[in-house]
Design an enzyme around this catalytic site. Structure first.
Site, short mmCIF file in Angstrom:
data_model
loop_
_atom_site.label_atom_id
_atom_site.label_comp_id
_atom_site.label_asym_id
_atom_site.label_seq_id
_atom_site.Cartn_x
_atom_site.Cartn_y
_atom_site.Cartn_z
N VAL A 19 -35.86 -9.59 -21.09
CA VAL A 19 -36.02 -8.45 -19.73
C VAL A 19 -35.88 -8.97 -18.91
O VAL A 19 -35.10 -7.96 -18.12
CB VAL A 19 -37.60 -7.73 -19.23
N ASN A 51 -44.71 -3.24 -20.38
CA ASN A 51 -45.50 -4.25 -20.32
C ASN A 51 -45.45 -5.61 -20.11
O ASN A 51 -46.27 -6.41 -20.26
CB ASN A 51 -46.20 -3.57 -21.57
N SER A 111 -51.86 -4.59 -12.07
CA SER A 111 -53.28 -5.32 -12.74
C SER A 111 -53.52 -5.26 -11.03
O SER A 111 -53.46 -5.08 -10.36
CB SER A 111 -52.34 -7.15 -12.90
N TYR A 123 -48.86 -14.32 -9.70
CA TYR A 123 -48.45 -13.02 -10.57
C TYR A 123 -49.01 -12.00 -9.96
O TYR A 123 -48.49 -10.59 -9.76
CB TYR A 123 -49.56 -13.82 -11.13
N ALA A 124 -49.94 -12.11 -8.67
CA ALA A 124 -49.93 -11.12 -8.34
C ALA A 124 -49.44 -10.07 -7.62
O ALA A 124 -48.72 -9.09 -6.70
CB ALA A 124 -51.59 -11.42 -6.76
N ALA A 125 -48.39 -11.00 -6.67
CA ALA A 125 -47.30 -10.76 -6.43
C ALA A 125 -46.04 -10.13 -6.86
O ALA A 125 -45.79 -8.70 -5.97
CB ALA A 125 -46.14 -11.83 -5.53
N LYS A 128 -46.94 -8.10 -9.29
CA LYS A 128 -47.55 -7.04 -10.23
C LYS A 128 -48.88 -5.81 -8.51
O LYS A 128 -47.88 -4.63 -8.80
CB LYS A 128 -49.15 -7.44 -10.74
#
Length: 246
Positions: A63, A89, A141, A154-156, A158
């Protein structure tokens, strides 16, 4: 069946939540495109579905690569003629605290988890616009809502997905395209199973329901948002987290 005749692309579809979603959508009559980078798991899952009497077509995709996404869309249209549903996803983790995080790991997570959502949506939306219909579900998330230790990258990504979802909802709602996001909590996937038992117990204890989510819990919400039952839900971020208490 709720999705009879609809064509759905589900990225990250060969494992975990994506695989559970592919099964639920196939059970509900959709033409399912199981899009994933993991060719071995994808082909095995496609064969497993066939043995169960369920239909899903595996197409390998990265992707983060626009040409790969274009090929995914072209192959889907060639096979099914239309794209009605896109489930963004696919995602990866490369966790570390800020001071220890490799910049390459930071960028790779953004490439897959954020740019991948942009790439897939930009490639699919013109075809939805032509049909005057579409359902786009983006996977955020709880880490993107509340932050999480060791997950700067990951947090950035999401958190940014929430902003993109609301922006696209404003752009496309009047053109027949619904855009929503799902924010899963701690879910029992292979990614989580690798964590120490102590950490897993902490995850369970942080939820009101005192358990981890199951992939099917999230897949059922994807199904709701992809079906006509959610036709007045738009620009929303639906938390599926067992009542998480941060």
């Amino acid at each position: 069946m709720r999705l009879t005749g609809k064509t759905a692309i589900i990225t990250g579809g060969a494992n975990g939540i994506g695989l559970a979603a592919c099964q639920r959508f196939a059970e509900e009559g959709a033409n399912v495109v199981m899009a994933d980078f993991d060719e071995l798991a994808g082909k095995q899952s496609e064969a497993d579905f066939a043995r169960k009497g369920l239909k899903a077509t595996f197409i390998q995709v990265d992707v983060a690569e626009r040409n790969s996404v274009k090929q995914l869309v072209d192959q889907t249209l060639e096979r099914y003629g239309r794209i009605d549903i896109l489930i963004n996803n696919a995602g990866i983790t490369k966790d570390a605290t800020l001071v220890k995080m490799d910049p390459l790991d930071f960028q790779r997570v953004l490439d897959v988890n954020l740019t991948g959502v942009f790439n897939c949506t930009q490639a699919v939306v013109p075809h939805m616009l032509a049909n005057g219909y579409g359902k786009i579900i983006n996977t955020s998330s709880v880490s993107g809502i509340y932050g999480n230790f060791g997950q700067t990258n990951y947090a950035a990504a999401k958190a940014a997905i929430v902003g993109m979802t609301k922006t696209w909802a404003k752009e496309f709602g009047r053109k027949g395209i619904h855009v929503n996001a799902v924010a899963p909590g701690f879910t029992a996937t292979a990614m989580v199973d690798k964590m120490p038992e102590k950490v897993l117990d902490q995850m369970k204890n942080s939820t009101s329901l005192q358990r981890l989510g199951q992939p099917r819990d999230i897949a059922n919400v994807y199904l709701f948002l992809a079906s006509e039952e959610s036709d007045y839900v738009h620009g929303h971020v639906l938390h599926v987290d067992g009542g998480i208490m941060m």
